[in-house]
Design an enzyme around this catalytic site. Structure first.
Site, short mmCIF file in Angstrom:
data_model
loop_
_atom_site.label_atom_id
_atom_site.label_comp_id
_atom_site.label_asym_id
_atom_site.label_seq_id
_atom_site.Cartn_x
_atom_site.Cartn_y
_atom_site.Cartn_z
N TYR A 1 -17.21 15.89 -15.27
CA TYR A 1 -17.57 14.47 -15.38
C TYR A 1 -18.65 14.11 -14.36
CZ TYR A 1 -17.11 9.42 -15.11
OH TYR A 1 -17.38 8.08 -15.08
N ASP B 1 -8.45 17.91 -14.71
CA ASP B 1 -8.72 16.56 -15.19
C ASP B 1 -8.34 16.54 -16.67
OD1 ASP B 1 -9.93 14.30 -16.36
OD2 ASP B 1 -11.56 14.25 -14.91
N LYS C 1 -9.32 5.38 -19.74
CA LYS C 1 -9.65 5.84 -21.09
C LYS C 1 -8.43 5.76 -22.00
CE LYS C 1 -13.38 6.59 -18.77
NZ LYS C 1 -13.78 7.89 -18.21
N ARG D 1 0.85 -1.20 0.00
CA ARG D 1 0.00 0.00 0.00
C ARG D 1 0.88 1.25 0.00
NH1 ARG D 1 -1.56 1.88 4.59
NH2 ARG D 1 -2.13 -0.11 5.50
C1 LIG Z 1 -14.21 8.27 -16.91
C2 LIG Z 1 -13.83 9.60 -16.38
C3 LIG Z 1 -13.58 9.81 -15.02
C4 LIG Z 1 -13.74 8.70 -13.98
O1 LIG Z 1 -12.81 7.68 -14.15
P1 LIG Z 1 -13.04 6.15 -13.74
O2 LIG Z 1 -11.78 5.50 -14.17
O3 LIG Z 1 -14.27 5.69 -14.47
O4 LIG Z 1 -13.26 6.12 -12.26
C5 LIG Z 1 -13.17 11.06 -14.61
N1 LIG Z 1 -13.05 12.07 -15.48
C6 LIG Z 1 -13.30 11.93 -16.79
C7 LIG Z 1 -13.14 13.09 -17.71
C8 LIG Z 1 -13.70 10.69 -17.30
O5 LIG Z 1 -13.97 10.56 -18.61
#
Ligand SMILES: *Cc1c(COP(=O)(O)O)cnc(C)c1O
Length: 389
Positions: free
Chosen positions: A108, A180, A205, A56
């Site tokens: 998001y 983000d 993604k 961890r």
């Molecule tokens: C998918 C997404 C998230 C969340 O991510 P997870 O891996 O699904 O927890 C956050 N921000 C954006 C822009 C996303 O497309």
């Protein structure tokens, strides 16, 4: 052992993607970092504890990934989490009860839910603003404001926020600037170089790129933020496992090739949609009439691989979704296969209909994440589906 990554900071981005420092196992020279599937580490000498003592707190496979994303984003330290939401929620733990945060209104959906139903219970207050309008951001400032949270391009209508401008303003007021960067990835956009303090990713993604890993990453722009994030990651235990860390690195090595290919296709798709008379709107920052195009070109080296478009009505969108043959009809984005999403019923279903309408998320809006298929085939498929719907 000689330092193989000597001088890596001067290398071009594509080279850093392959030679990031941890690409070769330092103990054996193996061509990929081993998956250290271990929770704990033997203390050979109790007076001289090993570098890693518990996974961890630190795992060599995860550390290679964390070093990798820090190199790519140009930050001081990287952190890997069990999902994008895990990276985001851990970062929000930098705030304390009574603090206030300014957030982009088309954030998001999961981040919106976290802020409005969970962080709110911890007495952390959020103001949502249109980040493309700096005067709205400035007007939201309160004595207890601690951070500004951006997402650009936004989802699903791809609005562009000026990262350098908002970050400079945030710093004038002693606020943290958080971005983000999931949609652009460091291949096209590096927020820390533009002044941000923290970059976040849903690595689920584009970074992993194969719809087979759930992961999140964070990068600190300075040592103090890095120290705090490390403390939170270990204290909250929101870490990514060794297997996923390895798989994510495997995917990231081809990020440049994948993004470049998908973006060329996305531009062609956006142009093709834009010329059609049966499409109400096309959202893509590379289109000449996109209101954010100038800012996008200032802060990024590309427009990305996501194109949203409005087919006019809910009925037509639903028919189209059952007529397409190539794309995966699903939530998520950023994979080798194209993914067609229906925001009104998928990612933004929990948003009230009026709020959705205000933000252009109509019943006819679709979001196309362009994969690596031949663009001629993708367009032909969409063409037949549009004609039948
Ligand atoms: C998918 C997404 C998230 C969340 O991510 P997870 O891996 O699904 O927890 C956050 N921000 C954006 C822009 C996303 O497309």
């Amino acid at each position: 052992m000689p330092n193989k990554d000597h001088g890596r900071s001067e290398k071009k981005f594509e080279t850093k993607l392959i030679h990031f420092g941890g690409e070769v196992d330092r103990a054996t020279g193996a061509s990929s970092v081993p998956i250290y599937q271990a929770s704990t580490f033997h203390h050979y000498d109790i007076f001289n504890p090993p570098k890693h003592d518990y996974s961890r707190s630190g795992n060599p496979t995860r550390e290679a990934l964390e070093e990798y994303i820090a190199v790519l984003e140009g930050g001081t330290q990287g952190f890997a989490f069990s999902s994008g939401m895990s990276a985001i929620s851990t970062t929000f733990m930098l705030l304390s009860a009574g603090d206030h945060i300014i957030v982009t209104e088309d954030v998001y959906g999961g981040t919106y839910r976290l802020l409005t139903t969970i962080m709110s219970r911890m007495n952390i207050e959020t103001t949502f603003v249109d980040m493309t309008k700096p005067e709205q951001v400035k007007a939201a400032l309160k004595p207890n404001t601690r951070a500004v949270y951006m997402e650009t391009p936004s989802n699903p209508t791809l609005k562009i926020t000026d990262i350098a401008d908002i970050s400079a303003w945030a710093h004038e007021h002693g606020l943290l600037s958080i971005v983000d960067n999931t949609f652009m990835t460091p291949y096209y956009q590096r927020p820390i170089e533009l002044g941000a303090d923290i970059v976040l990713h849903s690595a689920t993604k584009f970074l992993s790129g194969h719809s087979d890993v759930l992961a999140g990453l964070a990068v600190a722009g300075n040592d103090e933020v890095g120290r705090q994030l490390k403390y939170l990651q270990n204290g909250l235990g929101t870490v990514l496992g060794a297997q996923e860390s390895w798989l994510l690195m495997r995917g990231m090595k081809t990020l440049g090739a994948r993004m470049a290919h998908s973006e060329i296709s996305a531009r062609k798709l956006a142009d093709w949609l834009d010329e059609r008379s049966d499409i109400d709107a096309v959202y893509y920052p590379g289109l000449p009439d996109h209101p954010g195009r100038e800012v996008q070109e200032k802060q990024s080296t590309g427009y990305g691989a996501v194109v949203s478009f409005d087919v006019g009505s809910e009925d037509r969108a639903k028919r189209l979704l059952s007529e397409v043959k190539l794309p995966l009809v699903a939530v998520s984005l950023g994979a080798v296969e194209s993914i067609l999403s229906y925001p009104a019923m998928m990612s933004h279903a929990s948003m009230p209909k009026e709020v959705r309408a205000e933000r252009g998320i109509t019943g006819g809006l679709l979001r196309f994440s362009v994969g690596l298929e031949d663009i001629g085939d993708l367009i032909a498929d969409l063409d037949q589906a549009l004609k039948r719907s």
